[in-house]
Design an enzyme around this catalytic site. Structure first.
Site, PDB file in Angstrom:
ATOM      1  N   HIS A 105      23.590  33.919 107.015  1.00  0.00           N
ATOM      2  CA  HIS A 105      24.024  34.337 108.357  1.00  0.00           C
ATOM      3  C   HIS A 105      24.076  33.086 109.260  1.00  0.00           C
ATOM      4  CE1 HIS A 105      24.928  36.828 111.629  1.00  0.00           C
ATOM      5  NE2 HIS A 105      23.868  37.618 111.678  1.00  0.00           N
ATOM      6  N   CYS A 164      16.639  38.207 115.305  1.00  0.00           N
ATOM      7  CA  CYS A 164      18.102  38.302 115.280  1.00  0.00           C
ATOM      8  C   CYS A 164      18.607  39.649 115.788  1.00  0.00           C
ATOM      9  CB  CYS A 164      18.626  38.017 113.880  1.00  0.00           C
ATOM     10  SG  CYS A 164      17.899  39.051 112.595  1.00  0.00           S
ATOM     11  N   ARG A 219      24.810  33.793 120.806  1.00  0.00           N
ATOM     12  CA  ARG A 219      25.782  34.073 119.748  1.00  0.00           C
ATOM     13  C   ARG A 219      27.197  33.859 120.291  1.00  0.00           C
ATOM     14  NH1 ARG A 219      24.679  37.593 115.531  1.00  0.00           N
ATOM     15  NH2 ARG A 219      26.821  37.095 114.922  1.00  0.00           N
TER      16      ARG A 219
END
Length: 300
Positions: free
Chosen positions: A129, A258, A287
């Site tokens: 990720h 996360c 993000r």
């Protein structure tokens, strides 16, 4: 940068600095200065997994960069009915200017990138990720002013998860000290960090917490592993991030996640909602800024 971002192996320390510099600039200038490197470009967003932060941040990011996001439900594409990854990649390369994909198989994403002539960004696979970890590193840089060997992070829980694997690659890239705290049954893949003295596995939660700057955890049952829920819930109970761990950490230690978070499972409600310790929403916001920077550099 390389054509694609599939894992943090695809970027250098200079690339990381460039991403952070641009992300910070875009964050500071958001809503004030127009920056449209994707004007006239269409970016395909292929999703096989549920998403909140990833989908919203990429759709908003593409739009703010002047591009057109095109959401594609993988289950409703022909690839979901047997079309090969190679054929899909070749067709999409004729329509789009970039692909963002969130799916299960990392090998499938690697094949997609090999066959596509346009940039491919891994927005999550079962193994890695990278966009999440870039946002994490930017958040640490904002709070600590640096990302190097003077930073110590402890990750608790499934040390074989896509987050843990990506944190290992981040520690290899930056030199930060990373302790992966997990039971022997779910200890990290040693081949990922063998030869790196700044990365270690520690099964004792309190030992792992000593002098930590940043605690990190993730859900105990990731998407695709629901059949293991009962086993995992029992196995990871001792690895909850809670107030006790902070008693041996640095006085100003922070908490990262996360998201989504399950209070009372991988993290206590007290830590998750502590306004001084928890920086998870700053982390989530980043993000957007990091991904805008990555898309700007790859798809300009």
């Amino acid at each position: 940068m390389k054509k694609d971002l599939l894992t943090l192996r695809d970027i250098t320390r200079d690339d990381l600095s460039n991403i952070f510099e641009l992300a910070s600039k875009l964050k500071a200038e958001r809503g004030k200065v127009a920056f449209t490197p994707l004007a006239g470009k269409s970016i395909g967003l292929i999703f096989a997994k549920s998403s909140t932060r990833t989908r919203v941040s990429f759709e908003v990011g593409v739009g703010e960069l002047g591009g057109r996001p095109l959401y594609l439900d993988q289950s409703k594409m022909q690839i979901g009915r047997g079309e090969t990854v190679a054929d899909t990649a070749k067709v999409l390369s004729r329509y789009l200017h970039g692909i963002v994909i969130r799916t299960f198989s990392h090998a499938g994403v690697e094949e997609l990138a090999r066959e596509a002539t346009i940039p491919v960004i891994n927005a999550l696979t079962d193994e890695y990720h990278p966009c999440q970890i870039l946002a994490d590193l930017l958040t640490i840089k904002e709070y600590s002013g640096r990302i190097d060997g003077s930073i110590k992070m402890a990750f608790y829980g499934d040390a074989r998860s896509n987050i843990a694997n990506s944190l290992i690659l981040a520690a290899r890239l930056t030199g930060m000290e990373l302790v992966l705290c997990a039971p022997a049954e779910e200890q990290p893949e040693i081949s990922l960090y063998q030869g790196y003295s700044n990365i270690s596995w520690e099964p004792d939660p309190m030992k792992a917490a000593r002098d930590v700057d940043y605690f990190y955890t993730d859900v105990w049952v990731s998407m695709g592993f629901e059949e293991e829920r009962e086993r995992r819930m029992k196995l990871f109970i001792p690895y909850q991030v809670n107030e006790k761990l902070f008693t041996v950490a640095k006085p100003d230690a922070k908490f990262l996640h996360c998201l989504p978070a399950h209070r009372g499972e991988e993290v206590s409600a007290g830590v998750m909602d502590d306004p001084k310790r928890s920086i998870v929403f700053d982390e989530a916001e980043n993000r957007l800024h990091v991904q805008k920077a990555v898309m700007s550099l790859l798809m300009k």
